[in-house]
Scaffold this motif. Structure first.
Motif, mmCIF file in Angstrom:
data_model
loop_
_atom_site.group_PDB
_atom_site.id
_atom_site.type_symbol
_atom_site.label_atom_id
_atom_site.label_comp_id
_atom_site.label_asym_id
_atom_site.label_seq_id
_atom_site.Cartn_x
_atom_site.Cartn_y
_atom_site.Cartn_z
ATOM 1 N N ARG A 251 0.838 -1.212 0.000
ATOM 2 C CA ARG A 251 0.000 0.000 0.000
ATOM 3 C C ARG A 251 0.863 1.249 0.000
ATOM 4 N NH1 ARG A 251 -3.166 -3.013 3.733
ATOM 5 N NH2 ARG A 251 -2.195 -1.882 5.450
ATOM 6 N N ILE A 252 1.921 1.235 0.802
ATOM 7 C CA ILE A 252 2.834 2.380 0.847
ATOM 8 C C ILE A 252 3.497 2.565 -0.505
ATOM 9 C CG2 ILE A 252 5.016 3.220 1.811
ATOM 10 C CD1 ILE A 252 4.114 1.816 4.450
ATOM 11 N N ARG A 253 3.968 1.489 -1.078
ATOM 12 C CA ARG A 253 4.639 1.558 -2.370
ATOM 13 C C ARG A 253 3.698 2.143 -3.435
ATOM 14 N NH1 ARG A 253 7.787 -3.359 -3.416
ATOM 15 N NH2 ARG A 253 9.526 -2.116 -2.770
ATOM 16 N N GLU A 254 2.458 1.709 -3.436
ATOM 17 C CA GLU A 254 1.485 2.204 -4.421
ATOM 18 C C GLU A 254 1.227 3.704 -4.229
ATOM 19 O OE1 GLU A 254 -0.771 2.345 -7.661
ATOM 20 O OE2 GLU A 254 0.389 0.588 -7.026
ATOM 21 N N ARG A 255 1.091 4.123 -2.983
ATOM 22 C CA ARG A 255 0.831 5.547 -2.716
ATOM 23 C C ARG A 255 2.024 6.423 -3.071
ATOM 24 N NH1 ARG A 255 -1.627 6.267 3.096
ATOM 25 N NH2 ARG A 255 -1.868 8.374 2.338
ATOM 26 N N MET A 256 3.215 5.873 -2.979
ATOM 27 C CA MET A 256 4.426 6.671 -3.205
ATOM 28 C C MET A 256 4.999 6.479 -4.610
ATOM 29 S SD MET A 256 4.614 8.278 -0.424
ATOM 30 C CE MET A 256 6.211 9.046 -0.510
ATOM 31 N N ARG A 257 4.292 5.761 -5.470
ATOM 32 C CA ARG A 257 4.776 5.498 -6.818
ATOM 33 C C ARG A 257 5.115 6.814 -7.515
ATOM 34 N NH1 ARG A 257 4.743 0.884 -8.941
ATOM 35 N NH2 ARG A 257 3.042 0.117 -7.679
ATOM 36 N N GLY A 258 6.277 6.853 -8.123
ATOM 37 C CA GLY A 258 6.710 8.039 -8.853
ATOM 38 C C GLY A 258 7.550 9.006 -8.040
ATOM 39 N N VAL A 259 7.621 8.814 -6.734
ATOM 40 C CA VAL A 259 8.444 9.688 -5.902
ATOM 41 C C VAL A 259 9.875 9.156 -5.940
ATOM 42 C CG1 VAL A 259 8.824 10.583 -3.582
ATOM 43 C CG2 VAL A 259 6.486 10.256 -4.421
#
Length: 70
Positions: free
Chosen positions: A46-54
Motif C-alpha cells: 500500500r505504501i509503495r502504491e501511494r508513493m509510486r513516482g516519488v
C-alpha cells in the motif's frame, strides 16, 4: 484434507492430553507470525502504491525490507 494435515491429526491423537496444549501453542504462535508477515507485506505494498513516482522511495523501501530480514 492434505496428507500432511492428516498425519498431524493422527500424531496429535496419539499424544497424551497433557502434551496436546504445548503443540497447540506452537501452532497458534506460527499462525500468528504468518498473519503478521502477511499484514506487513500488504502494508508495504500500500505504501509503495501511494508513493509510486516519488524519487528514491522504492530503493528506500527495499533497503528497509532487507534490513528487517537480517
Amino acid at each position: 484434507m492434505s496428507a500432511t494435515r492428516d498425519e498431524l491429526h493422527a500424531l496429535v491423537d496419539e499424544l497424551p492430553d497433557e502434551q496436546v496444549a504445548p503443540v497447540l501453542a506452537l501452532v497458534r504462535e506460527n499462525v500468528a507470525a504468518a498473519r503478521r508477515r502477511e499484514g506487513a507485506v500488504l502494508a508495504l505494498e500500500r505504501i509503495r502504491e501511494r508513493m509510486r513516482g516519488v524519487t528514491g522511495v522504492d530503493e528506500e523501501l527495499e533497503r528497509l525490507r532487507d534490513e528487517s530480514r537480517g
